[in-house]
Design an enzyme around this catalytic site. Sequence first.
Site, PDB file in Angstrom:
ATOM      1  N   ARG A  20       0.979  -0.827  -0.045  1.00 33.76           N
ATOM      2  CA  ARG A  20      -0.256   0.053  -0.133  1.00 33.76           C
ATOM      3  C   ARG A  20       0.662   1.401   0.035  1.00 33.76           C
ATOM      4  O   ARG A  20       1.852   1.321   0.707  1.00 33.76           O
ATOM      5  CB  ARG A  20      -0.408  -0.256   0.990  1.00 33.76           C
ATOM      6  CG  ARG A  20      -2.148  -0.523   1.244  1.00 33.76           C
ATOM      7  CD  ARG A  20      -2.768  -0.309   2.298  1.00 33.76           C
ATOM      8  NE  ARG A  20      -3.246   0.049   3.555  1.00 33.76           N
ATOM      9  CZ  ARG A  20      -3.351   0.885   4.621  1.00 33.76           C
ATOM     10  NH1 ARG A  20      -4.324   0.759   4.474  1.00 33.76           N
ATOM     11  NH2 ARG A  20      -2.871   0.265   5.858  1.00 33.76           N
ATOM     12  N   ASP A  22       3.778  -6.068   9.710  1.00 31.18           N
ATOM     13  CA  ASP A  22       5.331  -5.564  10.765  1.00 31.18           C
ATOM     14  C   ASP A  22       5.283  -6.932  11.656  1.00 31.18           C
ATOM     15  O   ASP A  22       6.220  -6.975  12.698  1.00 31.18           O
ATOM     16  CB  ASP A  22       5.329  -4.604  11.607  1.00 31.18           C
ATOM     17  CG  ASP A  22       5.876  -3.767  10.083  1.00 31.18           C
ATOM     18  OD1 ASP A  22       6.474  -3.953   9.683  1.00 31.18           O
ATOM     19  OD2 ASP A  22       5.081  -2.360  10.522  1.00 31.18           O
TER      20      ASP A  22
HETATM   21  C1  PRP Z   1      -1.585  -5.119   4.472  1.00 33.52           C
HETATM   22  C2  PRP Z   1      -2.397  -5.948   4.771  1.00 33.52           C
HETATM   23  C3  PRP Z   1      -2.766  -6.188   3.482  1.00 33.52           C
HETATM   24  C4  PRP Z   1      -2.830  -4.270   3.034  1.00 33.52           C
HETATM   25  C5  PRP Z   1      -5.260  -3.813   3.528  1.00 33.52           C
HETATM   26  O1  PRP Z   1       0.177  -4.600   4.047  1.00 33.52           O
HETATM   27  O2  PRP Z   1      -1.927  -7.355   5.077  1.00 33.52           O
HETATM   28  O3  PRP Z   1      -2.648  -6.427   2.360  1.00 33.52           O
HETATM   29  O4  PRP Z   1      -2.425  -3.595   3.933  1.00 33.52           O
HETATM   30  O5  PRP Z   1      -4.823  -2.636   3.485  1.00 33.52           O
HETATM   31  P1  PRP Z   1      -5.914  -2.266   2.290  1.00 33.52           P
HETATM   32  O6  PRP Z   1      -7.100  -3.391   2.260  1.00 33.52           O
HETATM   33  O7  PRP Z   1      -5.854  -1.157   2.607  1.00 33.52           O
HETATM   34  O8  PRP Z   1      -5.207  -3.042   0.962  1.00 33.52           O
HETATM   35  P2  PRP Z   1       1.290  -3.904   3.374  1.00 33.52           P
HETATM   36  O9  PRP Z   1       0.222  -3.489   2.109  1.00 33.52           O
HETATM   37  O10 PRP Z   1       0.757  -3.198   4.485  1.00 33.52           O
HETATM   38  O11 PRP Z   1       2.105  -4.473   2.741  1.00 33.52           O
HETATM   39  P3  PRP Z   1       3.028  -5.788   3.947  1.00 33.52           P
HETATM   40  O12 PRP Z   1       2.196  -6.867   4.143  1.00 33.52           O
HETATM   41  O13 PRP Z   1       4.027  -5.390   3.159  1.00 33.52           O
HETATM   42  O14 PRP Z   1       3.589  -5.144   5.381  1.00 33.52           O
HETATM   43  N1  URA Z   2      -3.220  -3.211   6.911  1.00 37.13           N
HETATM   44  C1  URA Z   2      -2.246  -3.580   7.907  1.00 37.13           C
HETATM   45  O1  URA Z   2      -1.804  -4.309   7.907  1.00 37.13           O
HETATM   46  N2  URA Z   2      -3.267  -3.059   9.482  1.00 37.13           N
HETATM   47  C2  URA Z   2      -4.472  -2.717   8.378  1.00 37.13           C
HETATM   48  O2  URA Z   2      -5.267  -2.056  10.350  1.00 37.13           O
HETATM   49  C3  URA Z   2      -4.732  -1.486   7.463  1.00 37.13           C
HETATM   50  C4  URA Z   2      -3.708  -2.129   7.241  1.00 37.13           C
END
Ligand code: PRP
Ligand code: URA
Length: 210
Positions: free
Chosen positions: A105, A204
């Site tokens: 994101r 994280d």
């Molecule tokens: C997080 C989570 C989803 C996304 C959800 O991933 O694991 O994939 O955010 O958010 P959304 O519904 O608003 O798209 P992130 O983009 O933080 O990546 P990561 O898993 O690499 O930390």
């Molecule tokens: N991604 C996350 O990991 N947590 C949230 O609350 C939203 C997006």
Amino acid sequence: MNNNVIIMEHPLIKHKISMLRDENTGTNEFRTLVEEIAMLMGYEALRDLPTEDVEIKTPIETCMSPMISGKKLAVVPILRAGLGMVNGILALVPSAKIGHIGLYRDPETHEPHEYYCKLPSPIDQRTILVVDPMLATGGSGSEAVTFIKQHGGKNIKFMCIIAAPEGLARLQKDHPDIQIYVGQLDRELNENAYICPGLGDAGDRIFGTK
Ligand code: PRP
Ligand code: URA
């Protein structure tokens, strides 16, 4: 709520999600809980896997008995955090194939960006279980399902541990044909598009980053 959404009611799932939310839950325990919840949810999400009767010889006699049929299940985690759910599903279906979709994101716009996509073939003949712990705005989940459809995927299920109403509505609107499994439906998104009360940043917390 449409009947293509199933929200988990099982007390074991609720209990484990509460433990996940706790800010004092450390990386190791968090990872274990994500896996366990994925397994419990997977049991529900895979209840319609096709079976066929095969001949089995018991110590007593030969009988026809049902076994999972067709092409192997495809589990598709959305990177990174979805990876934490894969082993829970593999505990149920060890022969499943694994695809990967890399999305992150944008921290400013909250829009998803794809950086990787590799799916097991033939994808059109498999039940596909897309997994991501968090459905926030729904951008990542919706985009992932769109990619899978573009690659030929048809029978798609989406499983998340926590959803915001906004994300669930978007996924339903963009993909009314898929079945969605939600561990817990939370209240709302905050101004940074984090789920409230949520559990913070799932990636994280699984990987111990930040
Ligand atoms: C997080 C989570 C989803 C996304 C959800 O991933 O694991 O994939 O955010 O958010 P959304 O519904 O608003 O798209 P992130 O983009 O933080 O990546 P990561 O898993 O690499 O930390
Ligand atoms: N991604 C996350 O990991 N947590 C949230 O609350 C939203 C997006």
